[in-house]
Design a protein around this motif. Structure first.
Motif, short mmCIF file in Angstrom:
data_model
loop_
_atom_site.label_atom_id
_atom_site.label_comp_id
_atom_site.label_asym_id
_atom_site.label_seq_id
_atom_site.Cartn_x
_atom_site.Cartn_y
_atom_site.Cartn_z
N LEU A 133 0.85 -1.19 0.00
CA LEU A 133 0.00 0.00 0.00
C LEU A 133 0.88 1.24 0.00
N THR A 134 0.66 2.12 -0.98
CA THR A 134 1.38 3.39 -1.04
C THR A 134 0.37 4.52 -0.88
N VAL A 135 0.65 5.42 0.03
CA VAL A 135 -0.21 6.56 0.32
C VAL A 135 0.37 7.78 -0.41
N TYR A 136 -0.45 8.42 -1.24
CA TYR A 136 -0.05 9.64 -1.95
C TYR A 136 -0.81 10.80 -1.32
N PHE A 137 -0.06 11.78 -0.81
CA PHE A 137 -0.69 12.85 -0.06
C PHE A 137 -0.02 14.19 -0.36
N ASN A 138 -0.70 15.26 0.02
CA ASN A 138 -0.20 16.62 -0.18
C ASN A 138 0.58 17.03 1.07
N GLY A 139 1.88 16.87 1.02
CA GLY A 139 2.73 17.20 2.16
C GLY A 139 2.86 18.69 2.42
N ALA A 140 2.41 19.52 1.49
CA ALA A 140 2.44 20.97 1.70
C ALA A 140 1.20 21.47 2.41
N CYS A 141 0.21 20.62 2.60
CA CYS A 141 -1.03 20.99 3.27
C CYS A 141 -0.82 20.88 4.78
N ASN A 142 -1.13 21.97 5.51
CA ASN A 142 -0.86 21.96 6.95
C ASN A 142 -1.87 21.13 7.74
N GLU B 202 -1.62 14.81 9.64
CA GLU B 202 -2.46 13.62 9.72
C GLU B 202 -1.72 12.41 9.16
N VAL B 203 -1.11 12.57 8.00
CA VAL B 203 -0.38 11.46 7.39
C VAL B 203 0.86 11.12 8.22
N ALA B 204 1.47 12.12 8.85
CA ALA B 204 2.62 11.85 9.73
C ALA B 204 2.20 10.94 10.89
N VAL C 25 -17.60 18.59 -0.22
CA VAL C 25 -17.48 19.63 0.81
C VAL C 25 -16.06 19.66 1.38
N LEU C 26 -15.67 18.60 2.04
CA LEU C 26 -14.44 18.61 2.80
C LEU C 26 -13.18 18.72 1.94
N ALA C 27 -13.01 17.83 0.98
CA ALA C 27 -11.80 17.87 0.15
C ALA C 27 -11.68 19.18 -0.63
N PRO C 28 -12.76 19.67 -1.29
CA PRO C 28 -12.62 20.95 -1.99
C PRO C 28 -12.31 22.11 -1.05
N TRP C 29 -12.94 22.12 0.12
CA TRP C 29 -12.67 23.20 1.08
C TRP C 29 -11.22 23.17 1.56
N LEU C 30 -10.73 21.97 1.91
CA LEU C 30 -9.34 21.86 2.36
C LEU C 30 -8.36 22.26 1.27
N TYR C 31 -8.64 21.90 0.04
CA TYR C 31 -7.73 22.24 -1.05
C TYR C 31 -7.75 23.74 -1.32
N ARG C 32 -8.93 24.36 -1.32
CA ARG C 32 -9.01 25.82 -1.49
C ARG C 32 -8.26 26.52 -0.35
N ARG C 33 -8.42 26.03 0.85
CA ARG C 33 -7.73 26.59 2.00
C ARG C 33 -6.22 26.48 1.81
N ILE D 290 -4.59 26.27 -1.05
CA ILE D 290 -4.18 27.17 -2.14
C ILE D 290 -4.09 28.61 -1.62
N ARG D 291 -5.09 29.05 -0.86
CA ARG D 291 -5.06 30.42 -0.30
C ARG D 291 -3.87 30.60 0.62
N ARG D 292 -3.60 29.62 1.46
CA ARG D 292 -2.48 29.71 2.37
C ARG D 292 -1.15 29.77 1.63
N ALA D 293 -1.03 28.97 0.57
CA ALA D 293 0.18 28.97 -0.24
C ALA D 293 0.35 30.31 -0.95
N ALA D 294 -0.75 30.88 -1.44
CA ALA D 294 -0.68 32.18 -2.12
C ALA D 294 -0.26 33.28 -1.15
N CYS D 295 -0.74 33.22 0.07
CA CYS D 295 -0.37 34.22 1.09
C CYS D 295 1.10 34.09 1.45
N ALA D 296 1.60 32.89 1.47
CA ALA D 296 3.01 32.66 1.82
C ALA D 296 3.94 33.22 0.75
#
Length: 128
Positions: free
Chosen positions: A5-14, A19-21, A110-118, A120-126
């Motif tokens: 089993l290989t888990v593919y995740f967004n490590g840049a998402c806070n 959670e994956v850690a 709901v959840l996945a789109p909201w988390l991804y938009r969040r 993206i916004r956080r990355a843009a602010c950074a």
């Protein structure tokens, strides 16, 4: 044949990364060497991703490959939790048909789109 089993995740998402850690620590602590993790935010897409799956698709939802079969979203979480010590009960609970019938659209729409938009916004602010 043992499960791979290989888990593919967004490590840049806070939210996703911690959670994956937690899953990684639990699988490693309990010797679950058949579970590996790939931070898709820092690597190329695997060559065998399902047709039509983009980098953004991979970043926006949890994906796993289990014995060469791809799963995403709630299905990916169910397969992952079944392998993470202490989370088996959650895999069984979410697998129940009435709960899965609610969990899938809530995560997908709901959840996945909201988390991804969040994310993206956080990355843009950074960057600014």
């Amino acid at each position: 044949m043992p499960v791979q089993l290989t888990v593919y995740f967004n490590g840049a998402c806070n939210i996703c990364a911690p959670e994956v850690a937690l899953y990684r620590r639990r699988t490693q602590t309990h010797g679950r060497t058949h579970v590996s993790y790939c931070d898709i935010s820092t690597t190329d897409l695997p060559p065998d991703v399902p047709d039509g799956t983009s980098r953004n698709d991979m970043l926006a939802r949890l994906h796993i490959r289990k014995n060469d079969i791809w799963y995403s979203g709630v299905e990916a979480f169910i397969h992952l939790w079944a392998e993470v010590p202490g989370f088996n009960w959650l895999a069984r609970l979410i697998s129940l048909p009435p709960i899965r019938a609610i969990a899938v659209p809530v995560y997908d729409h709901v959840l996945a789109p909201w988390l991804y938009r969040r994310h993206i916004r956080r990355a843009a602010c950074a960057v600014s």
